[in-house]
Design a protein around this motif. Structure first.
Motif, PDB file in Angstrom:
ATOM      1  N   GLN A 435       0.843  -1.235   0.134  1.00 51.35           N
ATOM      2  CA  GLN A 435       0.210  -0.048   0.007  1.00 51.35           C
ATOM      3  C   GLN A 435       0.865   1.293   0.167  1.00 51.35           C
ATOM      4  OE1 GLN A 435      -2.517   0.285   3.496  1.00 51.35           O
ATOM      5  NE2 GLN A 435      -3.331   2.316   2.849  1.00 51.35           N
ATOM      6  N   GLU A 436       1.744   1.259   0.615  1.00 49.94           N
ATOM      7  CA  GLU A 436       2.905   2.682   1.077  1.00 49.94           C
ATOM      8  C   GLU A 436       3.958   2.478  -0.031  1.00 49.94           C
ATOM      9  OE1 GLU A 436       2.188   4.909   2.902  1.00 49.94           O
ATOM     10  OE2 GLU A 436       0.595   4.220   4.249  1.00 49.94           O
ATOM     11  N   CYS A 437       3.476   2.330  -1.305  1.00 52.80           N
ATOM     12  CA  CYS A 437       4.716   1.917  -2.242  1.00 52.80           C
ATOM     13  C   CYS A 437       5.572   3.143  -2.648  1.00 52.80           C
ATOM     14  CB  CYS A 437       3.835   1.389  -3.620  1.00 52.80           C
ATOM     15  SG  CYS A 437       2.426   2.401  -4.196  1.00 52.80           S
ATOM     16  N   THR A 438       5.014   4.329  -2.538  1.00 56.64           N
ATOM     17  CA  THR A 438       5.657   5.568  -2.774  1.00 56.64           C
ATOM     18  C   THR A 438       6.971   5.661  -2.119  1.00 56.64           C
ATOM     19  OG1 THR A 438       3.733   6.685  -3.989  1.00 56.64           O
ATOM     20  CG2 THR A 438       5.533   8.017  -3.591  1.00 56.64           C
ATOM     21  N   ALA A 439       6.461   5.757  -0.691  1.00 55.79           N
ATOM     22  CA  ALA A 439       7.466   5.905   0.336  1.00 55.79           C
ATOM     23  C   ALA A 439       8.418   4.840   0.223  1.00 55.79           C
ATOM     24  CB  ALA A 439       6.863   5.966   1.865  1.00 55.79           C
ATOM     25  N   ILE A 440       7.891   3.502   0.009  1.00 53.37           N
ATOM     26  CA  ILE A 440       8.929   2.335  -0.047  1.00 53.37           C
ATOM     27  C   ILE A 440       9.949   2.744  -0.944  1.00 53.37           C
ATOM     28  CG2 ILE A 440       9.278   0.036  -0.214  1.00 53.37           C
ATOM     29  CD1 ILE A 440       6.521  -0.395   1.069  1.00 53.37           C
ATOM     30  N   GLY A 441       9.407   2.893  -2.386  1.00 54.64           N
ATOM     31  CA  GLY A 441      10.314   3.302  -3.386  1.00 54.64           C
ATOM     32  C   GLY A 441      11.402   4.441  -3.128  1.00 54.64           C
ATOM     33  N   ASN A 442      10.689   5.451  -2.356  1.00 61.87           N
ATOM     34  CA  ASN A 442      11.741   6.543  -2.254  1.00 61.87           C
ATOM     35  C   ASN A 442      13.066   5.973  -1.419  1.00 61.87           C
ATOM     36  OD1 ASN A 442      12.824   8.752  -0.610  1.00 61.87           O
ATOM     37  ND2 ASN A 442      11.069  10.025  -1.250  1.00 61.87           N
ATOM     38  N   ILE A 443      12.514   5.171  -0.130  1.00 63.52           N
ATOM     39  CA  ILE A 443      13.562   4.832   0.866  1.00 63.52           C
ATOM     40  C   ILE A 443      14.449   3.933   0.170  1.00 63.52           C
ATOM     41  CG2 ILE A 443      13.736   3.507   2.754  1.00 63.52           C
ATOM     42  CD1 ILE A 443      11.481   5.518   3.925  1.00 63.52           C
ATOM     43  N   MET A 444      13.852   2.857  -0.632  1.00 67.02           N
ATOM     44  CA  MET A 444      14.737   1.853  -1.121  1.00 67.02           C
ATOM     45  C   MET A 444      15.719   2.378  -1.798  1.00 67.02           C
ATOM     46  SD  MET A 444      13.959  -0.889   0.523  1.00 67.02           S
ATOM     47  CE  MET A 444      15.150  -2.169  -0.608  1.00 67.02           C
ATOM     48  N   LEU A 445      15.462   3.538  -2.606  1.00 67.77           N
ATOM     49  CA  LEU A 445      16.217   4.007  -3.775  1.00 67.77           C
ATOM     50  C   LEU A 445      17.534   4.848  -2.973  1.00 67.77           C
ATOM     51  CD1 LEU A 445      13.958   5.492  -6.540  1.00 67.77           C
ATOM     52  CD2 LEU A 445      15.726   4.049  -6.936  1.00 67.77           C
ATOM     53  N   GLN A 446      17.135   5.241  -1.886  1.00 71.38           N
ATOM     54  CA  GLN A 446      18.081   5.803  -1.021  1.00 71.38           C
ATOM     55  C   GLN A 446      19.184   4.732  -0.547  1.00 71.38           C
ATOM     56  OE1 GLN A 446      17.329   8.971   1.548  1.00 71.38           O
ATOM     57  NE2 GLN A 446      15.034   8.758   1.162  1.00 71.38           N
ATOM     58  N   ALA A 447      18.661   3.589  -0.165  1.00 71.27           N
ATOM     59  CA  ALA A 447      19.313   2.557   0.530  1.00 71.27           C
ATOM     60  C   ALA A 447      20.219   1.826  -0.830  1.00 71.27           C
ATOM     61  CB  ALA A 447      18.391   1.516   0.960  1.00 71.27           C
ATOM     62  N   GLN A 448      19.587   1.918  -1.806  1.00 70.74           N
ATOM     63  CA  GLN A 448      20.500   1.503  -3.139  1.00 70.74           C
ATOM     64  C   GLN A 448      21.460   2.206  -3.184  1.00 70.74           C
ATOM     65  OE1 GLN A 448      18.988   1.913  -7.089  1.00 70.74           O
ATOM     66  NE2 GLN A 448      19.808  -0.257  -7.628  1.00 70.74           N
ATOM     67  N   THR A 449      21.403   3.656  -3.325  1.00 71.68           N
ATOM     68  CA  THR A 449      22.625   4.814  -3.346  1.00 71.68           C
ATOM     69  C   THR A 449      23.575   4.451  -2.253  1.00 71.68           C
ATOM     70  OG1 THR A 449      20.936   6.367  -4.267  1.00 71.68           O
ATOM     71  CG2 THR A 449      23.065   7.044  -3.497  1.00 71.68           C
ATOM     72  N   ALA A 450      23.232   4.171  -1.062  1.00 69.56           N
ATOM     73  CA  ALA A 450      23.995   3.899   0.103  1.00 69.56           C
ATOM     74  C   ALA A 450      24.624   2.553   0.020  1.00 69.56           C
ATOM     75  CB  ALA A 450      23.317   4.019   1.509  1.00 69.56           C
ATOM     76  N   GLY A 451      24.300   1.810  -0.855  1.00 65.77           N
ATOM     77  CA  GLY A 451      25.038   0.497  -1.053  1.00 65.77           C
ATOM     78  C   GLY A 451      24.381  -0.628   0.054  1.00 65.77           C
ATOM     79  N   LEU A 452      23.349  -0.423   0.425  1.00 60.70           N
ATOM     80  CA  LEU A 452      22.679  -1.379   1.217  1.00 60.70           C
ATOM     81  C   LEU A 452      22.088  -2.519   0.352  1.00 60.70           C
ATOM     82  CD1 LEU A 452      21.458   0.598   4.305  1.00 60.70           C
ATOM     83  CD2 LEU A 452      23.774  -0.381   3.925  1.00 60.70           C
ATOM     84  N   VAL A 453      21.702  -2.178  -0.737  1.00 59.36           N
ATOM     85  CA  VAL A 453      21.004  -3.119  -1.573  1.00 59.36           C
ATOM     86  C   VAL A 453      21.627  -3.016  -2.927  1.00 59.36           C
ATOM     87  CG1 VAL A 453      18.810  -3.436  -0.486  1.00 59.36           C
ATOM     88  CG2 VAL A 453      19.163  -1.707  -2.197  1.00 59.36           C
TER      89      VAL A 453
END
Length: 493
Positions: A435-453
């Motif tokens: 349901q909270e897809c927009t916030a999840i995508g925002n945060i996961m892209l930050q996590a990707q940039t940080a090298g966590l995924v």
């Protein structure tokens, strides 16, 4: 808790906004809302504006709260609605609050531009973007035509998420996904088109450097650091368009999927490596918007729960008091396919009464007229599912790969009746959530940039591990196929 690294997401919609913190723990993500606030339109002098300063202060408020809690913020990302922009002067000052896409100045601008500047077919061939009067191309044309002083003196034009990032960092960028909503970008080159810019008396220098999601824009200015009590936290260009961030959160296992972002609007599409621009996509008004990893979101806007939401405001108080499951459950007790509408008919764009508009459509197409809330609700759900079937079939014809599954994301993913109807109508397996897809995508892209995924697929696997999707398999396919034949006849009357 203080040892965990948190990501700070700003998620702004056309009526409200939120700040959210998220972190990844044991291969799963966790979200927590920090603040929630209204996003109010300002009506003044016959125009509608967004209060960019109020939004900035709400971001500062959220960052202050994070600092008060003593949380370590790894980065900040901002996503918003599309098309709107802010004009910045040569002295680095905002020249005026940005116009809102609901501003009436654009009502005739699109037709005038396409008739006298560049033809409709040429604009589509360049951009692959569906035609809506409030696209940035037509907003800028209308402003130029009226002699708008902010535009005349603008050195930079920044789309809303980029403008807010600039207010935090002092760095001006043009993020790819938000720029793609403007109808100024060529999805083949992934750059703003010079011919379209010239038609507006603008140059490429009027916009920031084009960046992709995952780019570090800069760090918080010393001024913002003092205001918030934080250090030099990086601000990341996530997928600045909220739908692009939402699609980034689709927990798909491979490319053979379609998505339905279900809410007030429904957006059905696929993720492709290249734009799809041809006669069929033009005639069916599909759009090509920027996605993550340089992909294109090939999609179509469909009028979604807007129909239901508007009717709900008109029903008597005793009906409005019913929960959504109660009201929708009553709709399941009435005759199916009794009355069918085309949800995207112009009659439903913004009528004074949605109930009367639905009844008028049924009357004009010689169908039984729905009277009770249950009958109207059933008409809406049946019709939306049949419209989804039509668009899903078009996408399957245009997609360069087969579509094995339809992911439903957003608030509408909680609507179990419409989800099942969608599976029945399309004949596809439907997976509902998050349901909270927009916030999840925002945060996961930050996590990707940080090298966590890692890449997008590892990101999506992390999302899939973090939640339980609800699966819907098709049933009653013969009945739905017969209903679809009826639907086609009705919408072609």
């Amino acid at each position: 808790m203080k040892n965990k690294k948190y990501f700070f997401a700003v998620d702004l919609g056309a009526t409200s906004g939120r700040t959210i913190i998220g972190h990844i723990d044991n291969g799963k993500f966790n979200l927590e809302e920090v603040t929630r606030f209204p996003n109010n339109l300002i009506e003044q002098g016959g125009h509608f504006y967004w209060d960019i300063y109020a939004l900035y202060l709400e971001i500062i408020k959220g960052l202050k709260e994070v600092a008060r809690r003593g949380l370590e913020i790894t980065s900040i990302g901002i996503d918003t609605w599309g098309v709107d922009f802010v004009c910045i002067g040569s002295d680095g000052a905002i020249l005026r609050n940005p116009r809102a896409y609901r501003d009436p100045i654009t009502f005739e601008a699109m037709d005038d531009y396409l008739a006298h500047v560049i033809s409709k077919k040429e604009v589509y061939d360049i951009t692959g973007i569906q035609f809506m009067n409030f696209n940035s191309l037509f907003q800028l044309y209308a402003m130029r035509r009226e002699g708008n002083s902010a535009l005349e003196h603008a050195e930079k034009i920044l789309f809303v998420p980029d403008a807010l990032s600039w207010m935090l960092t002092g760095q001006a960028v043009c993020e790819y996904t938000i720029a793609s909503t403007s109808q100024l970008l060529d999805p083949r080159t992934k750059q703003l088109n010079e011919r379209l810019l010239t038609s507006l008396q603008l140059t490429r220098e009027n916009f920031g450097k084009m960046v992709n999601p995952g780019t570090v824009i800069g760090v918080l200015t010393e001024e913002v650091q003092k205001l918030t009590g934080l250090g030099a936290v990086p601000v990341i260009a996530v997928a600045g368009h909220d739908t692009a961030s939402a699609v980034a959160a689709v927990p798909a296992k491979d490319e053979n999927f379609a998505y339905l972002s279900s809410g007030t609007w429904s957006l059905m599409g696929i993720e492709t490596k290249d734009a799809i621009i041809n006669e069929q996509s033009y005639e069916r008004n599909f759009t090509n918007e920027g996605g993550i990893g340089g992909t294109t979101r090939f999609l179509k806007n469909i009028c979604g729960m807007w129909l239901y939401e508007r009717c709900r405001t008109e029903w008597p108080e005793e009906v409005r008091k019913l929960s959504h499951p109660e009201l929708q459950g009553s709709a399941m007790q009435v005759e199916p396919f009794r009355s069918i509408i085309n949800p995207d008919d112009a009659l439903f764009a913004n009528p004074d009464s949605m109930i009367k508009a639905i009844q008028t459509y049924c009357r004009n197409t010689q169908q039984p007229v729905p009277e009770t809330p249950a009958e109207i609700c059933r008409c809406i759900f049946d019709s939306l599912a049949l419209r989804y079937k039509q668009v899903f079939q078009w996408m399957q014809e245009l997609a360069p790969f087969r579509l094995d599954v339809l992911h439903i994301i957003g608030g509408g993913s909680l609507n179990k009746y419409l989800n099942q109807f969608t599976a029945n109508a399309t004949g596809a397996t439907v997976l509902a959530g998050p349901q909270e897809c927009t916030a999840i995508g925002n945060i996961m892209l930050q996590a990707q940039t940080a090298g966590l995924v890692g890449d997008i697929w590892e990101m999506r696997q992390t999302i899939a591990r973090s939640l339980e999707l609800v699966r819907y398999e098709p049933t009653d396919e013969d009945a739905w196929n017969q209903a679809y034949e009826k639907y086609i006849k009705i919408i072609n009357k």
